[in-house]
Design an enzyme around this catalytic site. Structure first.
Site, mmCIF file in Angstrom:
data_model
loop_
_atom_site.group_PDB
_atom_site.id
_atom_site.type_symbol
_atom_site.label_atom_id
_atom_site.label_comp_id
_atom_site.label_asym_id
_atom_site.label_seq_id
_atom_site.Cartn_x
_atom_site.Cartn_y
_atom_site.Cartn_z
ATOM 1 N N GLU A 1 0.970 -1.131 0.093
ATOM 2 C CA GLU A 1 -0.021 0.065 0.041
ATOM 3 C C GLU A 1 0.756 1.430 0.013
ATOM 4 O O GLU A 1 0.610 2.345 -0.698
ATOM 5 C CB GLU A 1 -0.898 0.115 1.204
ATOM 6 C CG GLU A 1 -1.955 -1.148 1.271
ATOM 7 C CD GLU A 1 -1.319 -2.493 2.158
ATOM 8 O OE1 GLU A 1 -2.078 -2.930 2.749
ATOM 9 O OE2 GLU A 1 -0.244 -2.544 2.212
ATOM 10 N N CYS B 1 -2.700 -3.162 7.306
ATOM 11 C CA CYS B 1 -2.248 -3.423 8.620
ATOM 12 C C CYS B 1 -2.621 -2.162 9.491
ATOM 13 O O CYS B 1 -2.678 -1.138 8.738
ATOM 14 C CB CYS B 1 -0.847 -3.775 8.985
ATOM 15 S SG CYS B 1 0.486 -2.329 8.276
ATOM 16 N N ASP C 1 22.982 -37.760 -2.800
ATOM 17 C CA ASP C 1 22.968 -36.895 -3.763
ATOM 18 C C ASP C 1 23.933 -35.721 -3.721
ATOM 19 O O ASP C 1 24.122 -34.978 -4.852
ATOM 20 C CB ASP C 1 21.395 -36.242 -3.842
ATOM 21 C CG ASP C 1 20.435 -37.577 -4.251
ATOM 22 O OD1 ASP C 1 20.895 -38.379 -4.687
ATOM 23 O OD2 ASP C 1 19.372 -36.960 -4.204
ATOM 24 N N GLU D 1 12.199 -31.669 -0.392
ATOM 25 C CA GLU D 1 12.637 -32.426 -1.808
ATOM 26 C C GLU D 1 13.486 -33.703 -1.296
ATOM 27 O O GLU D 1 14.521 -34.164 -1.857
ATOM 28 C CB GLU D 1 13.723 -31.643 -2.568
ATOM 29 C CG GLU D 1 12.791 -30.556 -3.388
ATOM 30 C CD GLU D 1 13.516 -30.135 -4.748
ATOM 31 O OE1 GLU D 1 14.545 -30.537 -5.182
ATOM 32 O OE2 GLU D 1 13.276 -28.948 -5.250
#
Length: 388
Positions: free
Chosen positions: A52, A75, A200, A320
């Protein structure tokens, strides 16, 4: 032009910094006068400045008598900056159209009341569902006191994530993997377990050229100190914020790594068939283990999820990890969305499944998800499933 038209523009603006405003919501704002947009704004990286305020600044001195479209209730409390409601009131805006009410207890309708008390017309509920969907992470933190948790799984047609030997590169195509990098940029944090770390040695970053500065915070569940200086994540911790989640103080801390201490979990009793032990061990042996792993079991996932909000400010978490972590998250009902990247490959029953044994003996007791979207690539299909 309709209210929906201008609100849809505000929603597109809000999406620009999605994944980079935590712990704040991402908000978009459009200011319209005589049917023409005179100012736009969206939440800045890190949550400031608010949408805003940016839109008002971009409108210069033309806001008197204008209409503001904002995706979340402004807010009304003092924090780092003055309340947005105060800035709106001073600007001479005559009407504010709001999509969703802010669930934060410090706001929760008080922003609307402040505007109405100042003589400003307020209209609420325009494209509310779309606004709540966009900020599902923020809404989840207020309702459940934990982040919105999505699990991304690259799997074969028969639900496998790696071969018998643990090889998983690459199950899906390059197009799908590039889409995943874009997905990462929209989440505050990305998480793996220590088994995925060791097998990995991933980077967990956004590696598309235009997204290199949008990599999420990296989280590794590691209660056994398996993260070493030579791992890619440790070597790049000076460039990407990284946390290790453990249940005890770490004696030898790695440079640039943050550590989050969480509780040890209670035992969850589950119904088990007579041959459970044999089935369980057969399942995990396909992942290269001789018995049930206890790495995840040493970290209370519920306590962790709560502290990700209170200690780090995470609202959207992308997991993941492998089958072990996914299985444990399911047991604790901590998966809100499954993102299944499915290729046309088949690996067979001796390959690694993406979920382990859950002790379910009746279909009526299964974990259930509903399909919300299917995205087709040249070689793969991405399926989005939300928890029922």
């Amino acid at each position: 032009m309709t209210d929906d038209y201008f609100m849809s523009i505000a929603l597109k603006l809000a999406e620009k910094n999605l994944g980079n405003v935590a712990s704040n919501p991402t908000v978009g704002c459009v200011i319209v006068k005589d049917g023409v947009i005179i100012g736009e704004g969206y939440t800045g990286i890190g949550g400031r400045p608010h949408a805003e305020v940016v839109a008002l600044q971009n409108s210069k001195d033309l806001t008197h008598g204008a209409v503001m479209y904002v995706t979340l209730e402004p807010c009304c409390h003092f924090g780092v900056t003055e309340p947005c409601t105060a800035e709106i009131i001073k600007s001479g805006i005559r009407k504010v159209v709001i999509a969703a009410i802010d669930p934060d207890n410090r706001v929760l309708g008080r922003g609307i009341k402040a505007l109405v008390d100042a003589g400003i017309e307020v209209k609420q509920g325009i494209m509310q569902k779309e606004a709540e969907k966009l900020n599902v992470g923020f809404f989840t933190t207020k309702k459940l006191h934990r982040p919105f948790i999505a699990c991304k799984i690259a799997t074969t047609l028969d639900g496998k994530i790696a071969t018998l030997t643990g090889n998983s590169k690459w199950i899906t195509s390059e197009d799908t993997r590039n889409w995943v990098h874009e997905l990462r940029a929209k989440y505050d944090a990305i998480m793996i377990g220590s088994n995925t770390l060791v097998s990995d040695d991933p980077l967990l970053t956004c590696r598309l050229p235009r997204l290199k500065d949008r990599s999420p915070i990296r989280l590794i569940i590691d209660s056994q100190g398996r993260l070493k200086e030579e791992h890619n994540i440790a070597k790049t911790a000076d460039k990407v914020i990284t946390w290790v989640i453990t249940n005890k103080e770490v004696e030898r801390k790695i440079k640039d790594i943050n550590y989050l201490i969480v509780n040890t979990p209670p035992v969850i009793p589950v119904p088990r068939p007579e041959n459970f032990k044999q089935l369980h061990n057969e399942n995990w042996s396909r992942a290269g283990m001789t018995s049930e792993p206890d790495v995840i079991g040493k970290v209370c996932l519920k306590d962790m999820a709560s502290k990700l909000v209170s200690e780090i400010g995470i609202t959207r978490l992308l997991v993941e990890g492998g089958g072990i972590l996914i299985t444990e998250l399911l047991k604790y009902n901590l998966i809100d969305r499954l993102i299944i990247c499915r290729s046309g490959k088949i690996l067979g029953n001796d390959a690694t499944p993406f979920v382990g044994n859950l002790g379910i003996q009746s279909i009526n007791n299964c974990y259930q998800f509903k399909k919300v979207e299917i995205i087709e690539f040249s070689e793969d299909v991405v399926e989005l499933w939300d928890r029922v």
